[in-house]
Scaffold this active site. Structure first.
Site: not given
Ligand code: DAS
Length: 354
Positions: A37, A51, A84, A117-118, A190, A311
């Site tokens: 982005t 976008y 990404s 950013t992904d 993120k 657990e």
């Protein structure tokens, strides 16, 4: 008349010397652009979420922030131009090897990587594990394209370059500069997918960056970069590691499909404390007996924390726990660790230490 010409030449020469001195004194920062982005463009200023990513080339990104020249001598390289979410292990290897080559150069003081950013958090952790240098390596993205009102990319990029140029950023591992914060590439994820404050570390940022100056509040506690046992220069391929999500009514279908596709380890993105539904246990134990590593993580959003034998009888089943790493971070560490060992006890040591 000669006196006037001489005076002008002297003034010009002094000016050149001064600017050369400034350039000579300025740290050299290389910006490696990969897309995302921060290189995105939308049709309208109101398009903060609609976008196309990975459109603007690195030289335009740099030209768009002339203030960069005040903090560093900057040059750019376009390594990729992709969103990404499409990063592969091959992209990670290629980027890691370029970073490794650059940090060895005496005329490189720091590196900035512009990134979508992904999966920025995955790349940041990967480089934190495999780059043998204490020079600042700072990843940066943006939540809005540069065409949008109140776009965050310009200031994020300025902050990232200022951090990469700063001597006090050395030795802190790979950093992520987003939203005025400096986060550890290991811890940050993120957490919200639509806000400029999307990136958070469950254990808090390392510091803040304000008007180009770093303010540090804590240091990384886990092994990284120069004190990591992993070295990108000795890694030429990365094994396949998959992630299967735990949830109500879950079956072992996804786990078995990942193993059938060649996964050397499966990250169980479990509920709560990495819990495993009872009707999946047998399938996981069968995969473990076939040599597939089973690594329990948690998909709890703001920071899972998986304990051994809490657990699930991990000792009895010979499973590994991912400690506080979320599933996508656990996948990165398992991928890197499996380049060195297939021993589950060694893998567990690595998950405690990194
Ligand atoms: N698709 C997203 C990516 O490239 C865009 C972004 O948020 O950077 O990661």
């Amino acid at each position: 008349m000669f006196k006037r010409i001489f005076t002008r030449c002297a003034v010009f020469a002094a000016g050149c010397a001064a600017s050369l001195a400034v350039m000579a004194a300025q740290p050299n920062v290389v910006i490696l652009a990969t897309g995302g982005t921060i290189a995105g463009a939308g049709a309208e200023a109101t398009n903060s979420a609609t976008y196309q990513a990975a459109k603007v080339p690195v030289d335009k990104l740099i030209a768009g922030v002339p203030e960069l020249a005040k903090v560093a001598a900057v040059r750019g390289e376009q390594v990729f131009q992709i969103a990404s979410e499409s990063f592969t292990n091959e992209h990670l290897l290629a980027l890691g090897k370029r970073v490794s080559a650059l940090v060895k150069q005496a005329d490189v003081d720091g590196i900035v990587i512009t990134h979508g950013t992904d999966t920025l958090e995955e790349t940041a952790y990967f480089l934190n594990l495999v780059i043998k240098s204490d020079k600042p390596i700072v990843l940066v993205g943006s939540m809005r394209p540069g065409t949008a009102m109140s776009a965050d990319g310009m200031l994020n990029l300025y902050n990232a370059v200022a951090a990469a140029a700063a001597k006090d950023a050395r030795g802190k591992g790979v950093l992520v500069a987003m939203n005025d914060e400096l986060n550890s590439g290991r811890d940050v994820s993120k957490m919200i997918n639509i806000q400029t404050g999307a990136f958070k570390s469950p254990w808090g940022p390392l510091g803040m960056i304000v008007e180009g100056r770093n303010y540090w509040f804590r240091l990384p506690a886990k092994r990284h970069t120069v004190n990591s046992e992993f070295d990108i220069d000795k890694i030429d391929s990365l094994p396949l590691v998959g992630i299967a999500y735990g949830h109500g009514n879950v079956a072992d279908t996804a786990y078995k499909a990942l193993a059938a596709s060649g996964a050397k380890a499966i990250i169980h993105a479990g509920t709560g404390n990495g819990s495993v539904a009872k009707n999946v246990v047998a399938g996981l134990r069968e995969l473990r007996s076939q040599g597939v590593q089973i690594i329990r993580s948690s998909h709890v959003n703001a920071g899972g924390f998986v304990l051994r034998n809490a657990e699930q009888p991990d000792d009895q089943y010979d499973w590994v726990v991912a400690h506080d790493l979320n599933p996508q971070k656990a996948r990165i560490l398992a991928t890197v660790a499996l380049t060195k060992t297939g021993d589950s006890k060694e893998l567990q040591r690595i998950f405690w230490e990194y």
